[in-house]
Design an enzyme around this catalytic site. Structure first.
Site, PDB file in Angstrom:
ATOM      1  N   LYS A   1      83.594 -51.940 -14.877  1.00 35.07           N
ATOM      2  CA  LYS A   1      84.735 -52.793 -14.513  1.00 35.07           C
ATOM      3  C   LYS A   1      84.297 -54.225 -14.264  1.00 35.07           C
ATOM      4  O   LYS A   1      85.112 -55.148 -14.315  1.00 35.07           O
ATOM      5  CB  LYS A   1      85.454 -52.246 -13.273  1.00 35.07           C
ATOM      6  CG  LYS A   1      86.263 -50.990 -13.493  1.00 35.07           C
ATOM      7  CD  LYS A   1      87.015 -50.598 -12.217  1.00 35.07           C
ATOM      8  CE  LYS A   1      87.845 -49.336 -12.397  1.00 35.07           C
ATOM      9  NZ  LYS A   1      87.000 -48.119 -12.491  1.00 35.07           N
TER      10      LYS A   1
ATOM     11  N   HIS B   1      83.316 -45.476 -10.487  1.00 36.05           N
ATOM     12  CA  HIS B   1      84.648 -46.078 -10.366  1.00 36.05           C
ATOM     13  C   HIS B   1      84.505 -47.559 -10.028  1.00 36.05           C
ATOM     14  O   HIS B   1      85.220 -48.387 -10.582  1.00 36.05           O
ATOM     15  CB  HIS B   1      85.457 -45.339  -9.309  1.00 36.05           C
ATOM     16  CG  HIS B   1      86.876 -45.783  -9.218  1.00 36.05           C
ATOM     17  ND1 HIS B   1      87.745 -45.707 -10.286  1.00 36.05           N
ATOM     18  CD2 HIS B   1      87.592 -46.332  -8.191  1.00 36.05           C
ATOM     19  CE1 HIS B   1      88.938 -46.172  -9.921  1.00 36.05           C
ATOM     20  NE2 HIS B   1      88.858 -46.564  -8.666  1.00 36.05           N
TER      21      HIS B   1
ATOM     22  N   GLU C   1      81.968 -44.728  -2.282  1.00 35.09           N
ATOM     23  CA  GLU C   1      81.529 -44.087  -3.513  1.00 35.09           C
ATOM     24  C   GLU C   1      80.016 -43.898  -3.533  1.00 35.09           C
ATOM     25  O   GLU C   1      79.509 -42.849  -3.958  1.00 35.09           O
ATOM     26  CB  GLU C   1      81.968 -44.900  -4.731  1.00 35.09           C
ATOM     27  CG  GLU C   1      81.602 -44.243  -6.043  1.00 35.09           C
ATOM     28  CD  GLU C   1      82.206 -44.910  -7.261  1.00 35.09           C
ATOM     29  OE1 GLU C   1      82.083 -44.339  -8.372  1.00 35.09           O
ATOM     30  OE2 GLU C   1      82.805 -45.988  -7.118  1.00 35.09           O
TER      31      GLU C   1
ATOM     32  N   PHE D   1      94.145 -44.620  -5.507  1.00 32.53           N
ATOM     33  CA  PHE D   1      95.042 -44.679  -4.356  1.00 32.53           C
ATOM     34  C   PHE D   1      95.870 -43.393  -4.327  1.00 32.53           C
ATOM     35  O   PHE D   1      96.223 -42.839  -5.376  1.00 32.53           O
ATOM     36  CB  PHE D   1      95.977 -45.878  -4.469  1.00 32.53           C
ATOM     37  CG  PHE D   1      95.354 -47.183  -4.015  1.00 32.53           C
ATOM     38  CD1 PHE D   1      94.047 -47.253  -3.584  1.00 32.53           C
ATOM     39  CD2 PHE D   1      96.105 -48.356  -4.021  1.00 32.53           C
ATOM     40  CE1 PHE D   1      93.489 -48.449  -3.158  1.00 32.53           C
ATOM     41  CE2 PHE D   1      95.562 -49.565  -3.602  1.00 32.53           C
ATOM     42  CZ  PHE D   1      94.249 -49.607  -3.176  1.00 32.53           C
TER      43      PHE D   1
ATOM     44  N   CYS E   1      94.983 -44.991 -10.344  1.00 32.44           N
ATOM     45  CA  CYS E   1      93.783 -45.286 -11.135  1.00 32.44           C
ATOM     46  C   CYS E   1      93.116 -44.045 -11.713  1.00 32.44           C
ATOM     47  O   CYS E   1      92.168 -44.164 -12.499  1.00 32.44           O
ATOM     48  CB  CYS E   1      92.778 -46.039 -10.276  1.00 32.44           C
ATOM     49  SG  CYS E   1      93.487 -47.432  -9.392  1.00 32.44           S
TER      50      CYS E   1
ATOM     51  N   HIS F   1      89.718 -53.838 -14.247  1.00 33.89           N
ATOM     52  CA  HIS F   1      90.343 -52.598 -13.794  1.00 33.89           C
ATOM     53  C   HIS F   1      91.673 -52.439 -14.521  1.00 33.89           C
ATOM     54  O   HIS F   1      92.615 -53.193 -14.288  1.00 33.89           O
ATOM     55  CB  HIS F   1      90.565 -52.659 -12.278  1.00 33.89           C
ATOM     56  CG  HIS F   1      90.872 -51.332 -11.666  1.00 33.89           C
ATOM     57  ND1 HIS F   1      91.278 -50.238 -12.395  1.00 33.89           N
ATOM     58  CD2 HIS F   1      90.838 -50.916 -10.364  1.00 33.89           C
ATOM     59  CE1 HIS F   1      91.473 -49.214 -11.586  1.00 33.89           C
ATOM     60  NE2 HIS F   1      91.202 -49.594 -10.355  1.00 33.89           N
TER      61      HIS F   1
END
Length: 421
Positions: free
Chosen positions: A341, A309, A320, A407, A170, A346
């Protein structure tokens, strides 16, 4: 090393709403979701999931039939977004008669994608195993390679410098944009085209994310509200497809040719959590944000907006928020934060690119998009910042951050400044 200011002279994206850039941003500010219910006829079991599709995108109309047929959909979306950005920058696609053919030899393209042309390979496997075909299209390799977008862009626009792609889940396009920014700032290139594209509708991809139990559920009625970052009742992320692009240009070069400057990238920070493949770590995110601030000569109080994010996963969102509270400390409570998002989904490797475009537009338009579906739902573990619950216009802003946390522990944060007024 020569250090130069880096202007954004072109922005492009394929809108999931089907309209142009202005329509896209207007709908974001209004908190309108582009998430719809996807129901396919795939066997052995159809896909039934909330999804964001670029339903109005016509590759042949955008690119011409010969070029479109050479590409897998992720490359079509990326190429179309790149053409938009290039045209907005006022740069000709082909050198004019009499122009020096070496003038673009140092200009380049850095692209981001997580999946690349995986759909081409999945389609090939189905043709071989399910339909009994003995051979595939001779275009299968060039459609499936991850560097297809930057290769096509460089060919179509005559860019003779670096042409490469980044794949870091991502954070792919966040890193691509950051590395392109560094190329321009250092003096290695006057112009870089950058961004990202991905198509997440491949059967195996959706099933893989489903198996991790991080996809939000939804049907035809509930899908538009399926993605709820920072909400106490959040249920997971929503996948999507798309492409977004930026033209980055040395400031003096842009001014000399009379280009419109839509914003400025001033900082880029990266880090690795180095702890777990899928569990985010606060310390890694803190390092990336602080690095971006330091790189841009900024302090926390200078930041007037953060495009988070914010994926709406149970574990990711509180981490976050904890990182933001640590970095911004005593000014965190007044820091506007939103996760777009919630509306555009996403896009995996293209997430950083579409959110970079959103952040640049927010500063240019002095307007902050909200986190949709969050009012009255904020998770206590995600409190401590100024969550933007409704779009805000006429907000004086000078600088903003856009964060991509992937990830594998790869983190990338971009720092932007508003264009001159």
């Amino acid at each position: 090393m020569q250090v130069r200011r880096v202007a954004i002279t072109g922005l492009g994206l394929i809108s999931p709403y089907g309209g142009d850039m202005a329509d896209f941003f207007t709908r974001l500010i209004a908190g309108e979701s582009a998430v719809r219910h996807l129901l396919t006829d795939d066997l052995p079991r159809p896909l039934s999931t909330p999804f964001v599709s670029c339903l109005g995108f016509n590759a042949e109309a955008a690119l011409g039939k010969p070029l479109a047929l050479m590409m897998e959909r992720f490359a079509q979306l990326g190429m179309a977004a790149a053409f938009q950005a290039w045209d907005q920058a006022g740069l000709p696609r082909r050198l004019e008669a009499g122009a020096d053919p070496a003038s673009r030899d140092q200009w380049g393209c850095i692209w981001g994608t997580a999946l690349g042309g995986l759909a081409a390979h999945e389609r090939g496997s189905r043709e071989l195993w399910q339909k009994g075909r003995e051979r595939l299209s001779p275009l299968s390799v060039v459609q499936g390679m991850n560097n297809a977008v930057n290769a096509h862009i460089s060919i179509q626009l005559g860019l003779g410098g670096l042409s490469t792609s980044h794949t870091a889940a991502c954070a792919s396009s966040g890193i691509a944009i950051g590395e392109a920014f560094r190329r321009v700032r250092s003096g290695e290139a006057d112009v870089m085209l950058t961004g990202g594209s991905d198509v997440c509708q491949s059967y195996g991809v959706v099933r893989a994310w489903e198996a991790m139990r991080v996809l939000a559920p939804g049907d035809a009625a509930t899908s538009p509200m399926a993605c709820r970052p920072f909400a106490a009742d959040r249920a997971g992320l929503v996948l999507g497809e798309g492409g977004a692009a930026l033209v980055l240009e040395a400031w003096d070069h842009a001014v000399a040719r009379g280009a419109t400057i839509h914003g400025e990238i001033v900082g880029y920070g990266t880090s690795c959590d180095h702890s777990h493949l899928v569990r985010p770590q606060r310390d890694g995110q803190v390092r990336a944000m602080r690095s971006a601030l330091a790189d841009g000569g900024l302090v926390p109080r200078d930041i007037h907006y953060v495009n988070a994010h914010g994926t709406a996963t149970a574990e990711g969102d509180p981490v976050e928020m904890a990182a933001l509270r640590e970095v911004f400390a005593d000014v965190a409570q007044e820091l506007p934060v939103s996760a777009t998002k919630s509306m555009h989904g996403h896009l995996l490797g293209a997430a950083g690119a579409i959110e970079a475009v959103v952040t640049a537009l927010a500063l240019r338009e002095q307007a902050v998009p909200p986190t949709a579906h969050l009012a009255g739902r904020i998770d206590p573990a995600c409190e401590g910042v100024d969550h933007v619950l409704q779009g805000r216009r006429g907000v004086p802003m000078q600088a903003a951050l856009s964060s991509s946390f992937a990830f594998g522990g790869s983190n990338a944060v971009l720092a932007f400044r508003a264009p001159p007024r």
